[in-house]
Design a protein around this motif. Structure first.
Motif, PDB file in Angstrom:
ATOM      1  N   ALA A 223       0.919  -1.272   0.115  1.00  0.00           N
ATOM      2  CA  ALA A 223       0.027  -0.006   0.304  1.00  0.00           C
ATOM      3  C   ALA A 223       0.970   1.253  -0.119  1.00  0.00           C
ATOM      4  N   VAL A 224       1.971   1.298   0.571  1.00  0.00           N
ATOM      5  CA  VAL A 224       2.792   2.370   0.417  1.00  0.00           C
ATOM      6  C   VAL A 224       3.334   2.739  -1.156  1.00  0.00           C
ATOM      7  N   TYR A 225       3.425   2.054  -1.924  1.00  0.00           N
ATOM      8  CA  TYR A 225       3.613   2.342  -3.328  1.00  0.00           C
ATOM      9  C   TYR A 225       2.456   2.745  -3.914  1.00  0.00           C
ATOM     10  N   GLU A 226       1.134   2.351  -3.551  1.00  0.00           N
ATOM     11  CA  GLU A 226      -0.027   2.719  -4.152  1.00  0.00           C
ATOM     12  C   GLU A 226      -0.090   4.229  -3.700  1.00  0.00           C
ATOM     13  N   ALA A 227       0.085   4.561  -2.411  1.00  0.00           N
ATOM     14  CA  ALA A 227       0.019   5.625  -1.737  1.00  0.00           C
ATOM     15  C   ALA A 227       0.756   6.700  -2.362  1.00  0.00           C
ATOM     16  N   LEU A 228       1.923   6.281  -2.664  1.00  0.00           N
ATOM     17  CA  LEU A 228       2.800   7.288  -3.138  1.00  0.00           C
ATOM     18  C   LEU A 228       2.476   7.581  -4.694  1.00  0.00           C
ATOM     19  N   TYR A 229       1.930   6.554  -5.534  1.00  0.00           N
ATOM     20  CA  TYR A 229       1.561   6.810  -6.727  1.00  0.00           C
ATOM     21  C   TYR A 229       0.389   7.811  -6.728  1.00  0.00           C
ATOM     22  N   THR A 230      -0.555   7.763  -5.815  1.00  0.00           N
ATOM     23  CA  THR A 230      -1.837   8.477  -5.585  1.00  0.00           C
ATOM     24  C   THR A 230      -1.392   9.891  -5.165  1.00  0.00           C
ATOM     25  N   ILE A 231      -0.351   9.980  -4.304  1.00  0.00           N
ATOM     26  CA  ILE A 231       0.022  11.439  -3.777  1.00  0.00           C
ATOM     27  C   ILE A 231       0.742  12.370  -4.982  1.00  0.00           C
ATOM     28  N   HIS A 232       1.570  11.610  -5.770  1.00  0.00           N
ATOM     29  CA  HIS A 232       2.213  12.332  -6.667  1.00  0.00           C
ATOM     30  C   HIS A 232       1.383  12.394  -8.282  1.00  0.00           C
ATOM     31  N   ALA A 233       0.377  11.646  -8.163  1.00  0.00           N
ATOM     32  CA  ALA A 233      -0.641  11.651  -9.444  1.00  0.00           C
ATOM     33  C   ALA A 233      -1.860  12.461  -9.178  1.00  0.00           C
ATOM     34  N   SER A 234      -1.985  13.205  -8.062  1.00  0.00           N
ATOM     35  CA  SER A 234      -2.987  13.854  -7.731  1.00  0.00           C
ATOM     36  C   SER A 234      -2.698  15.704  -7.807  1.00  0.00           C
ATOM     37  N   GLY A 235      -3.787  16.171  -7.549  1.00  0.00           N
ATOM     38  CA  GLY A 235      -3.454  17.849  -7.547  1.00  0.00           C
ATOM     39  C   GLY A 235      -2.891  18.543  -8.814  1.00  0.00           C
ATOM     40  N   GLU A 236      -2.859  19.789  -8.459  1.00  0.00           N
ATOM     41  CA  GLU A 236      -2.380  20.782  -9.585  1.00  0.00           C
ATOM     42  C   GLU A 236      -0.724  20.498  -9.913  1.00  0.00           C
ATOM     43  N   ASP A 237      -0.039  19.937  -9.273  1.00  0.00           N
ATOM     44  CA  ASP A 237       1.237  19.492  -9.095  1.00  0.00           C
ATOM     45  C   ASP A 237       1.565  18.133  -9.637  1.00  0.00           C
ATOM     46  N   ALA A 238       0.529  17.498 -10.214  1.00  0.00           N
ATOM     47  CA  ALA A 238       0.543  16.108 -10.315  1.00  0.00           C
ATOM     48  C   ALA A 238       1.704  15.899 -11.485  1.00  0.00           C
ATOM     49  N   ASP A 239       2.531  14.625 -11.041  1.00  0.00           N
ATOM     50  CA  ASP A 239       3.515  14.362 -11.881  1.00  0.00           C
ATOM     51  C   ASP A 239       3.376  12.905 -12.002  1.00  0.00           C
ATOM     52  N   LEU A 240       2.781  12.484 -13.302  1.00  0.00           N
ATOM     53  CA  LEU A 240       2.571  11.018 -13.592  1.00  0.00           C
ATOM     54  C   LEU A 240       3.931  10.400 -13.857  1.00  0.00           C
ATOM     55  N   GLU A 241       4.885  10.914 -14.252  1.00  0.00           N
ATOM     56  CA  GLU A 241       6.079  10.128 -14.662  1.00  0.00           C
ATOM     57  C   GLU A 241       6.596   9.747 -13.136  1.00  0.00           C
ATOM     58  N   THR A 242       6.849  10.504 -12.361  1.00  0.00           N
ATOM     59  CA  THR A 242       7.420  10.409 -11.043  1.00  0.00           C
ATOM     60  C   THR A 242       6.357   9.324 -10.128  1.00  0.00           C
ATOM     61  N   ALA A 243       5.019   9.412 -10.306  1.00  0.00           N
ATOM     62  CA  ALA A 243       4.061   8.641  -9.638  1.00  0.00           C
ATOM     63  C   ALA A 243       4.131   7.331 -10.041  1.00  0.00           C
ATOM     64  N   TYR A 244       4.370   7.057 -11.646  1.00  0.00           N
ATOM     65  CA  TYR A 244       4.445   5.836 -12.072  1.00  0.00           C
ATOM     66  C   TYR A 244       5.670   5.033 -11.665  1.00  0.00           C
ATOM     67  N   GLN A 245       6.795   5.915 -11.443  1.00  0.00           N
ATOM     68  CA  GLN A 245       8.096   4.962 -10.962  1.00  0.00           C
ATOM     69  C   GLN A 245       7.711   4.281  -9.505  1.00  0.00           C
ATOM     70  N   TYR A 246       6.858   5.068  -8.720  1.00  0.00           N
ATOM     71  CA  TYR A 246       6.695   4.306  -7.536  1.00  0.00           C
ATOM     72  C   TYR A 246       5.829   3.089  -7.713  1.00  0.00           C
ATOM     73  N   LEU A 247       4.823   3.364  -8.604  1.00  0.00           N
ATOM     74  CA  LEU A 247       3.874   2.182  -8.880  1.00  0.00           C
ATOM     75  C   LEU A 247       4.507   1.253  -9.531  1.00  0.00           C
ATOM     76  N   LYS A 248       5.601   1.467 -10.460  1.00  0.00           N
ATOM     77  CA  LYS A 248       6.468   0.234 -11.267  1.00  0.00           C
ATOM     78  C   LYS A 248       7.195  -0.510 -10.077  1.00  0.00           C
ATOM     79  N   ALA A 249       7.908   0.477  -9.402  1.00  0.00           N
ATOM     80  CA  ALA A 249       8.685  -0.280  -8.106  1.00  0.00           C
ATOM     81  C   ALA A 249       7.742  -1.346  -7.338  1.00  0.00           C
ATOM     82  N   GLY A 250       6.489  -1.023  -7.077  1.00  0.00           N
ATOM     83  CA  GLY A 250       5.707  -1.707  -6.376  1.00  0.00           C
ATOM     84  C   GLY A 250       5.195  -2.893  -7.017  1.00  0.00           C
TER      85      GLY A 250
END
Length: 447
Positions: A223-250
């Motif tokens: 769930a840590v990896y899913e949470a970090l994906y959600t955090i980085h993929a959300s909001g005005e400063d969303a960074d899908l590339e960084t978000a996906y790196q956490y998801l990929k690692a998970g």
């Protein structure tokens, strides 16, 4: 992070009836002593202690660490009683004094005592020992009340209690004292549940440093990896590339974790990366073969690929994708025959095919030769055949949801093309009713 946590210690309203305008430490101490002599027979004395200690202190009390130690002790006593009732089932919490955020208020009182002790001249050392003991007791209450709040989905209150537990640990360490969070795993567990409460309350910035700490510590929870994906993929400063790196690692660390797989599927859907989705959805189907949503989603992927290849003029690939889309929509309906989305999508698949063929038909109409007319008639037959195949799916979809604008538009057009103006007009009236804010109480197509 400590500044963030301490900054969240906002206190709620007090439900205890307060008799005095200012705190009366002596009255509070007498009432607490009387209560401690016989807790079962003197709940009113605990109420008196709270009523005397909760108002703002004035004069010497405002700077006296002993006042805040007493306040923390009274609040901890109430917290202990509530926990006892909840754990044993004996008695009723409603019979006890009602103080909002009681565990947090108790800890806050002790935290203030630490500050006042440091500021006071010649404040006796034994007071600090009393404060430490009170904070150590508060840690248990903060965890318990955080769990109670989490279970009732009051995630804001849960975060307030859990983050206060982390703040309590920081104070104890600063004073060189033991804490229940000295164990590294216990600390990570506390950060995890604190971050989870924050994330569930949409407090992404509060959750971010907690989950990043857990990621760096290699905390063993997918769930840590899913949470970090959600955090980085959300909001005005969303960074899908960084978000996906956490998801990929998970995904690499927990290849069998379904929640991460579904998060990855949704990620590719957002980015319209259709070709990459197919294998992931098929993997998900092998894990959850009775989940109609997976078949429907895979049908939608093939549907989009069909439209892409059809527009590009790749007829063979388009035909293959069309068949795959219809196959997965049909499998969805095998799992869930009343699935509106699968019915509507199946109808749309044939409807869109008819629309594409109509464009070809219009081009053929320019050729008035016998050969051209023959091609025109053959293509016209294909168009009507596609509309005929779409029709029963739209009819069933309308039975399930008579207020779907898209379904009524498709049905109206099909019946117009079939030269059945009476039915087309009736459907158009139902469509206009919706467009003017009305509701169709019953379906047009009954069983």
């Amino acid at each position: 992070m400590n500044k963030m946590i301490l900054g969240m210690l906002a206190l709620g309203l007090v439900a205890v009836s307060v008799q005095a305008q200012h705190a009366d430490a002596k009255a509070a101490a007498r009432a607490l002593a009387a209560y401690n002599l016989d807790p079962h027979a003197s709940k009113e004395r605990l109420k008196e202690a709270l009523a005397a200690i909760l108002p703002d202190p004035v004069g010497e009390d405002a700077a006296d660490p002993k006042f805040y130690i007493l306040k923390g002790e009274i609040l901890n006593t109430l917290a202990s009683q509530i926990v006892t009732v909840k754990q044993t089932g004996l008695g009723s919490v409603e019979e006890l004094p009602q103080v909002e955020s009681v565990a947090v208020r108790g800890f806050k009182a002790y935290a203030t005592a630490v500050e006042k002790h440091a500021q006071a001249i010649n404040s006796p050392g034994y007071l600090l020992r009393d404060v430490v003991k009170g904070i150590q007791e508060s840690q248990g209450h903060l965890y318990n009340f955080g769990i109670y709040a989490f279970e009732t989905q009051d995630y804001e209150l849960a975060y307030l209690n859990f983050s206060s537990g982390l703040a309590a640990h920081e104070i104890l360490k600063k004073e060189g004292q033991e804490s229940v969070l000295d164990d590294a795993l216990a600390m990570m567990d506390q950060k995890y549940i604190t971050g989870l409460a924050a994330l569930n309350n949409n407090m992404t910035e509060a959750a971010r440093p907690l989950f990043e700490d857990l990621y760096r510590a290699n905390y063993d929870n997918a769930a840590v990896y899913e949470a970090l994906y959600t955090i980085h993929a959300s909001g005005e400063d969303a960074d899908l590339e960084t978000a996906y790196q956490y998801l990929k690692a998970g995904r690499e660390k927990y290849p069998e974790e379904a929640s991460l797989l579904f998060a990855e599927i949704n990620h590719f859907l957002k980015q319209n990366r259709l070709d990459e989705l197919i294998d992931k959805l098929k993997t998900a189907i092998t894990r959850e073969p009775n989940n109609p949503a997976l078949y429907l989603t895979l049908g939608g992927v093939y549907d989009n690929l069909y439209q892409r290849e059809s527009a590009a003029g790749n007829s063979d690939r388009a035909r293959s994708y069309f068949d795959q889309a219809f196959n997965y929509y049909n499998q969805t309906l095998e799992k869930d025959p009343a699935n509106f989305d699968a019915l509507y999508s199946s109808g749309s698949l044939y409807y869109n095919r008819a629309a594409t063929l109509t464009m070809v038909l219009n081009e053929l109409s320019a050729d008035g030769s016998p050969a051209g007319m023959a091609k025109y008639e053959a293509m016209e037959a294909e168009v009507f055949a596609a509309f005929d195949k779409a029709l029963p799916y739209f009819q069933k979809a309308e039975r399930i949801n008579p207020n779907s604008v898209e379904t009524l538009i498709a049905l109206k057009e099909i019946y117009a093309r079939k030269n059945e103006p009476e039915t087309s007009n009736a459907l158009n009236k139902r469509l206009e009713n919706l467009q003017h804010g009305g509701i169709n109480e019953t379906p047009f197509f009954n069983e």
